[in-house]
Design an enzyme around this catalytic site. Sequence first.
Site, PDB file in Angstrom:
ATOM      1  N   HIS A  11       7.978  -1.103   2.752  1.00 38.66           N
ATOM      2  CA  HIS A  11       8.596   0.220   2.681  1.00 38.66           C
ATOM      3  C   HIS A  11       8.795   0.623   1.227  1.00 38.66           C
ATOM      4  O   HIS A  11       9.819   0.322   0.604  1.00 38.66           O
ATOM      5  CB  HIS A  11       9.943   0.190   3.419  1.00 38.66           C
ATOM      6  N   GLU A 192      19.165   6.178   8.782  1.00 38.37           N
ATOM      7  CA  GLU A 192      19.568   6.093   7.376  1.00 38.37           C
ATOM      8  C   GLU A 192      20.663   7.127   7.153  1.00 38.37           C
ATOM      9  O   GLU A 192      21.847   6.807   7.157  1.00 38.37           O
ATOM     10  CB  GLU A 192      18.367   6.340   6.468  1.00 38.37           C
TER      11      GLU A 192
END
Length: 322
Positions: A11, A192
């Site tokens: 990521h 998130e």
Amino acid sequence: MSAHVKKAELHCHLEGAVPPALAQAQARKYGVDASGFLCDGAYVWRDFTSFLAAYDAVADLFRTEHDYALLTETYLEELAAAGAVYSELFVSPDHGEAVGLGADGYIAGIGRGIELAKARTGIECRMVVVGLRHRGPERVEWAARYAANCRNPLVTGFNMAGDERMGRLADYARAFDIARAAGLGITVHAGELCGASSVRDALDHIRPSRIGHGVRAIEDPNLVARLAGEGVVLEVCPGSNVALGVFPDFAAHPLRRLHAAGVKVTLNSDDPPFFQTSLQREYAIASEAMGFTEAELDGMTRTAIEAAFVDEATRTALLARL
């Protein structure tokens, strides 16, 4: 955390990995005033919205295939020096279109950088094409069709990034169906900025093998159990989460709790210089601030390679390097 500990990263946004010194050099090259987003060798932003603005300003400094080859090679050589054997880079053909390079030229430049870095260091790398959520479902579908049809062997996955607070995830499901039908690996940003419900929506509507971040799942014990039971891999970015205020500090970060609950987790740097971090630092944070042992960190690297969007021969070779 020394370079002898092998590492892998799933990521990282390529334009978010630009070293500030390289951004300054590119600004000089193109006659751009960088003072609005770069000060004393560091990127300047206040919140997620201004971070996205700074990110886009830095991305605009890369305009040719050579620019992208240089950026890619620079980042991958830095990773390899820190002990990384594998990297997946999130790439956005939208950026290539926006600067007039075009998606094909953009991908070609990145591919050249990947080849150069591999020749020098042995690091393996693949590209995950990203659709930008705040551009709307039609544009994300365009990115998915591009990824599905570009026929580049280094493009092996599809993702959606951008502002998680915009739009319903269900509206983007078709884009992921296009990518999945083409044999691409599927991951998506969720959990998130938004809470556990966004992770649940991702599982229900997108059916990914991996989730970018996913850490807000900790707010729902049943969801944590579901992630563990289904074997979905979380691409966790502690430094980014704390920098953006998702959690106040590393003591409050749920990586340790997720790991203890049997969720498959990996360590990643997200947009490293924007968040004053690196993959090396993420492994150090896990070790020093969260108490993970070297064996546990090795396990996370193994999890990353097992979840990587690569062919089985490459996966076997990477696992043999651990």
